[in-house]
Design a protein around this motif. Sequence first.
Motif, short mmCIF file in Angstrom:
data_model
loop_
_atom_site.label_atom_id
_atom_site.label_comp_id
_atom_site.label_asym_id
_atom_site.label_seq_id
_atom_site.Cartn_x
_atom_site.Cartn_y
_atom_site.Cartn_z
N GLU A 71 -27.34 31.61 -12.25
CA GLU A 71 -26.60 32.77 -11.76
C GLU A 71 -25.11 32.52 -11.86
O GLU A 71 -24.65 31.39 -12.01
CB GLU A 71 -27.00 33.11 -10.32
CG GLU A 71 -26.76 32.02 -9.30
CD GLU A 71 -27.16 32.44 -7.89
OE1 GLU A 71 -27.10 33.64 -7.57
OE2 GLU A 71 -27.53 31.54 -7.11
N ASP A 72 -24.35 33.60 -11.81
CA ASP A 72 -22.90 33.53 -11.99
C ASP A 72 -22.28 32.72 -10.86
O ASP A 72 -22.30 33.14 -9.69
CB ASP A 72 -22.34 34.96 -12.01
CG ASP A 72 -20.87 35.00 -12.44
OD1 ASP A 72 -20.16 33.99 -12.27
OD2 ASP A 72 -20.44 36.06 -12.93
N MET A 73 -21.71 31.57 -11.20
CA MET A 73 -21.11 30.71 -10.17
C MET A 73 -19.96 31.40 -9.46
O MET A 73 -19.72 31.14 -8.27
CB MET A 73 -20.62 29.40 -10.81
CG MET A 73 -19.97 28.45 -9.82
SD MET A 73 -19.31 26.95 -10.56
CE MET A 73 -20.77 25.94 -10.62
N ASN A 74 -19.25 32.30 -10.13
CA ASN A 74 -18.08 32.91 -9.51
C ASN A 74 -18.42 34.11 -8.63
O ASN A 74 -17.63 35.04 -8.48
CB ASN A 74 -17.05 33.32 -10.56
CG ASN A 74 -15.63 33.20 -10.03
OD1 ASN A 74 -15.37 32.45 -9.09
ND2 ASN A 74 -14.71 33.95 -10.61
N ARG A 75 -19.60 34.09 -8.04
CA ARG A 75 -20.00 35.05 -7.00
C ARG A 75 -20.59 34.32 -5.81
O ARG A 75 -21.19 34.94 -4.94
CB ARG A 75 -21.04 36.04 -7.54
CG ARG A 75 -20.67 36.77 -8.82
CD ARG A 75 -19.53 37.76 -8.62
NE ARG A 75 -19.27 38.47 -9.86
CZ ARG A 75 -18.38 38.08 -10.79
NH1 ARG A 75 -17.70 36.97 -10.60
NH2 ARG A 75 -18.20 38.79 -11.88
N LEU A 76 -20.37 33.00 -5.72
CA LEU A 76 -21.13 32.17 -4.78
C LEU A 76 -20.27 31.36 -3.82
O LEU A 76 -20.79 30.52 -3.09
CB LEU A 76 -22.02 31.19 -5.56
CG LEU A 76 -23.03 31.81 -6.53
CD1 LEU A 76 -23.74 30.70 -7.31
CD2 LEU A 76 -24.05 32.66 -5.80
N SER A 83 -28.99 31.16 -2.13
CA SER A 83 -29.97 30.84 -3.15
C SER A 83 -30.06 29.32 -3.25
O SER A 83 -29.32 28.58 -2.61
CB SER A 83 -29.55 31.43 -4.50
OG SER A 83 -28.49 30.69 -5.06
N SER A 84 -30.98 28.86 -4.09
CA SER A 84 -31.10 27.42 -4.33
C SER A 84 -30.87 27.12 -5.80
O SER A 84 -31.42 26.16 -6.34
CB SER A 84 -32.50 26.94 -3.91
OG SER A 84 -33.50 27.64 -4.63
N ARG A 90 -24.06 23.32 -6.86
CA ARG A 90 -22.77 22.78 -7.30
C ARG A 90 -21.64 23.31 -6.41
O ARG A 90 -20.72 22.56 -6.05
CB ARG A 90 -22.54 23.14 -8.76
CG ARG A 90 -21.20 22.72 -9.33
CD ARG A 90 -21.04 21.21 -9.38
NE ARG A 90 -19.88 20.84 -10.20
CZ ARG A 90 -19.26 19.68 -10.12
NH1 ARG A 90 -19.67 18.75 -9.26
NH2 ARG A 90 -18.22 19.42 -10.90
N VAL A 91 -21.68 24.59 -6.06
CA VAL A 91 -20.67 25.16 -5.17
C VAL A 91 -20.67 24.43 -3.84
O VAL A 91 -19.60 24.06 -3.31
CB VAL A 91 -20.91 26.67 -4.98
CG1 VAL A 91 -20.09 27.21 -3.80
CG2 VAL A 91 -20.53 27.43 -6.25
N HIS A 92 -21.83 24.20 -3.26
CA HIS A 92 -21.91 23.50 -1.97
C HIS A 92 -21.38 22.07 -2.08
O HIS A 92 -20.82 21.53 -1.13
CB HIS A 92 -23.34 23.52 -1.46
CG HIS A 92 -23.76 24.84 -0.90
ND1 HIS A 92 -25.05 25.14 -0.57
CD2 HIS A 92 -23.04 25.96 -0.63
CE1 HIS A 92 -25.11 26.38 -0.11
NE2 HIS A 92 -23.90 26.90 -0.15
N GLU A 99 -11.63 23.04 -0.03
CA GLU A 99 -10.99 23.43 1.23
C GLU A 99 -9.86 22.50 1.63
O GLU A 99 -9.18 22.75 2.62
CB GLU A 99 -12.04 23.54 2.33
CG GLU A 99 -12.94 24.76 2.14
CD GLU A 99 -14.08 24.83 3.14
OE1 GLU A 99 -14.39 23.78 3.76
OE2 GLU A 99 -14.66 25.92 3.29
N THR A 100 -9.60 21.46 0.84
CA THR A 100 -8.42 20.61 1.06
C THR A 100 -7.26 20.98 0.13
O THR A 100 -6.19 20.39 0.23
CB THR A 100 -8.76 19.12 0.83
OG1 THR A 100 -8.98 18.87 -0.57
CG2 THR A 100 -9.99 18.71 1.61
N VAL A 101 -7.48 21.96 -0.76
CA VAL A 101 -6.47 22.34 -1.76
C VAL A 101 -5.48 23.33 -1.16
O VAL A 101 -5.86 24.27 -0.47
CB VAL A 101 -7.16 22.93 -3.00
CG1 VAL A 101 -6.12 23.50 -3.98
CG2 VAL A 101 -8.02 21.88 -3.69
N ASP A 102 -4.20 23.12 -1.45
CA ASP A 102 -3.16 24.04 -1.00
C ASP A 102 -2.89 25.15 -2.01
O ASP A 102 -2.64 26.30 -1.62
CB ASP A 102 -1.86 23.28 -0.73
CG ASP A 102 -2.01 22.24 0.36
OD1 ASP A 102 -2.33 22.65 1.50
OD2 ASP A 102 -1.83 21.06 0.09
N THR A 103 -2.90 24.82 -3.30
CA THR A 103 -2.58 25.79 -4.34
C THR A 103 -3.51 25.55 -5.52
O THR A 103 -3.63 24.43 -6.01
CB THR A 103 -1.12 25.66 -4.81
OG1 THR A 103 -0.25 25.76 -3.67
CG2 THR A 103 -0.75 26.75 -5.80
#
Length: 280
Positions: A71-76, A83-84, A90-92, A99-103
Amino acid sequence: MHRFIAAESGPHVALTALMHGNEYAGAIVLADLLRTQLRPRRGTLSLIFLNLEAFARFSCETPIRSRFVEEDMNRLWTNRSVSSSQEQRRVHQLLPYIETVDTLLDLHSMLWPGDSLLLAGPSPVGAELAADIGTPPLVVIDGGHMAGPRLIDMPHFTRPHGSARACLLEAGQHWSLDTLDVTRATVNRFLSVTGVTDASPRPVPASRIAHVTHRVLAQTGRFTFTQPYCSGTVIPERNTLIATDGPDEIRTPYDDCMLVMPNFRTARTHTAVRLARFEN
């Protein structure tokens, strides 16, 4: 994922590529940065190849099939498990680090011909980042996809009063040398405006900013454009017929309406085109 930490403290800046396995111009540019051993002058620089499993499936004979595995990764890009699939796993895996990235700048390309653009989500700081980069000069602001959040739509980058910011490059048509050139120029500009390199950002013309006002979804399997429009085409007059969807007519809602990334292989319920209005 490659992380480089400078001796001098500073922000965490990231470049991501291969969200879709057949959009590899960004991956070439990141690989070039690794070969030249670029290191940040301050803070942290991360170079992240997102969907390696999809890229591993790439074939010149069937290049579109390697867009994703399941499935499209850029909707997850959410903490909620929906989903599994391989992409969701990979997203998880990546979410805590992202979440540690500033920019962040996410590197993409387009299936159909069109003007290159920087795409900002609903966050004002994302739009400011895109305008600061200014290469390419077209900035499109939209609210994301109904199917799920993109990387640039993560709460980390869009929460009110937050400082983390992200935008997305659509560099041009897949597999084009021009697309590679645009990607390289945009990445170099991004690295200079974020202070990763010592190079001072050169002045660029002010960005032209457009806001997506309508997302046209195909209601039938017979969605057809009246012409082979390119992304970035501006329709001068309102009420101009641009497509039919079965018995329905799709017309522009205002003068100087820009078509953003029209899709000529639209399936039912999928986005066929976005319509955008320029600021001023």
